[in-house]
Scaffold this motif. Structure first.
Motif, mmCIF file in Angstrom:
data_model
loop_
_atom_site.group_PDB
_atom_site.id
_atom_site.type_symbol
_atom_site.label_atom_id
_atom_site.label_comp_id
_atom_site.label_asym_id
_atom_site.label_seq_id
_atom_site.Cartn_x
_atom_site.Cartn_y
_atom_site.Cartn_z
ATOM 1 N N ARG A 83 0.817 -1.215 0.000
ATOM 2 C CA ARG A 83 0.000 0.000 0.000
ATOM 3 C C ARG A 83 0.854 1.271 0.000
ATOM 4 O O ARG A 83 0.443 2.292 -0.530
ATOM 5 N N LYS A 86 1.493 2.088 -3.509
ATOM 6 C CA LYS A 86 0.265 2.518 -4.166
ATOM 7 C C LYS A 86 -0.113 3.945 -3.768
ATOM 8 O O LYS A 86 -0.745 4.660 -4.546
ATOM 9 N N LEU A 87 0.270 4.340 -2.569
ATOM 10 C CA LEU A 87 -0.017 5.704 -2.109
ATOM 11 C C LEU A 87 0.957 6.733 -2.676
ATOM 12 O O LEU A 87 0.659 7.929 -2.687
ATOM 13 N N THR A 90 -0.364 9.173 -5.274
ATOM 14 C CA THR A 90 -1.361 10.063 -4.670
ATOM 15 C C THR A 90 -0.662 11.168 -3.889
ATOM 16 O O THR A 90 -0.968 12.356 -4.056
ATOM 17 N N SER A 94 -0.279 15.071 -5.175
ATOM 18 C CA SER A 94 -0.926 16.051 -4.296
ATOM 19 C C SER A 94 0.071 17.120 -3.858
ATOM 20 O O SER A 94 -0.258 18.310 -3.803
ATOM 21 N N GLY A 142 -6.318 11.753 -7.436
ATOM 22 C CA GLY A 142 -7.639 11.147 -7.252
ATOM 23 C C GLY A 142 -7.824 9.891 -8.088
ATOM 24 O O GLY A 142 -8.360 8.883 -7.612
ATOM 25 N N ASN A 144 -5.464 7.902 -9.139
ATOM 26 C CA ASN A 144 -4.650 6.839 -8.543
ATOM 27 C C ASN A 144 -5.396 6.178 -7.387
ATOM 28 O O ASN A 144 -5.393 4.948 -7.258
ATOM 29 N N GLU A 145 -6.038 6.987 -6.559
ATOM 30 C CA GLU A 145 -6.796 6.426 -5.437
ATOM 31 C C GLU A 145 -7.908 5.497 -5.932
ATOM 32 O O GLU A 145 -8.111 4.422 -5.379
ATOM 33 N N TRP A 148 -6.124 2.137 -7.526
ATOM 34 C CA TRP A 148 -5.511 1.151 -6.620
ATOM 35 C C TRP A 148 -6.506 0.561 -5.638
ATOM 36 O O TRP A 148 -6.356 -0.558 -5.177
ATOM 37 N N ARG A 149 -7.569 1.299 -5.344
ATOM 38 C CA ARG A 149 -8.549 0.780 -4.388
ATOM 39 C C ARG A 149 -9.623 -0.094 -5.036
ATOM 40 O O ARG A 149 -10.317 -0.834 -4.331
ATOM 41 N N TRP A 156 -3.247 -1.772 -11.608
ATOM 42 C CA TRP A 156 -2.615 -0.595 -11.013
ATOM 43 C C TRP A 156 -1.188 -0.439 -11.504
ATOM 44 O O TRP A 156 -0.750 0.672 -11.794
#
Length: 194
Positions: A83, A86-87, A90, A94, A142, A144-145, A148-149, A156
């Motif tokens: 994770r 994956k973050l 984001t 940002s 956004g 990407n969120e 991946w979710r 991803w």
């Protein structure tokens, strides 16, 4: 190969080699993102070393990207949790969006610092371009969120590379007509003769 051509290849290597190595390692390790993180970390170190040796400096953007890959890749390995990787898009997108908006709020223009010599644009055009890129970075964060979710890891991974690169390229190309108006006249190609 000319010196200028060699420098372009080195820059491509520095910018993208770690991601290519990461993607290849992901598939070679049986789609194990934590194991592939070792390749990302090693690829990031290699890319930064090549940039330092060949160009005798580490350019700011590869340094930021490489540093982030080392941090998030290291956290993924240490905690055995993908994770963190994956973050990364984001958080980084940002930060870029916030930096651009923050610069505008302080009366500065961060994009002009990067591109200022290539384009001589009025302040209103710099402001519009900076705002567009800030919003684009927030949109990538956004997106990407969402990806991946809601999607499998392989989706991803392909979204991360080359997907984000393709989206960024298309976004930049969409701004070409506006930017072309502001290239200094001595650098513009001659008009067609026929």
């Amino acid at each position: 190969m000319s010196d200028r051509s060699r420098r372009h290849w080195v820059r491509y290597f520095v910018d993208y080699s770690a991601l290519v190595i990461f993607l290849a390692a992901y598939f070679l390790t049986g789609r194990d993102m934590v194991q592939a993180s070792w390749a990302l970390v090693a690829g990031s170190v290699l890319a930064l070393l090549v940039g330092l040796i060949v160009e005798r400096r580490i350019a700011p953007f590869p340094a930021i990207a490489g540093g982030a890959a080392l941090v998030f890749g290291g956290l993924t390995i240490f905690f055995d949790d993908p994770r963190f990787l994956k973050l990364k898009p984001t958080i980084m997108n940002s930060i870029f969006g916030a930096a651009l908006l923050g610069g505008l709020a302080m009366g500065k223009n961060p994009l002009k610092l990067v591109l200022g010599e290539a384009f001589t644009m009025p302040p209103s055009a710099w402001k519009r371009l900076t705002l567009n890129y800030a919003l684009f970075f927030f949109a990538l964060a956004g997106l990407n969120e969402i990806v991946w979710r809601t999607q499998p890891d392989t989706t991803w991974m392909l979204f991360r590379f080359p997907g984000l690169m393709i989206l960024t390229l298309l976004f930049s190309i969409a701004h070409a007509p506006m930017l072309m108006r502001y290239i200094p006249s001595d650098e513009r190609p001659p008009p067609p003769t026929e």
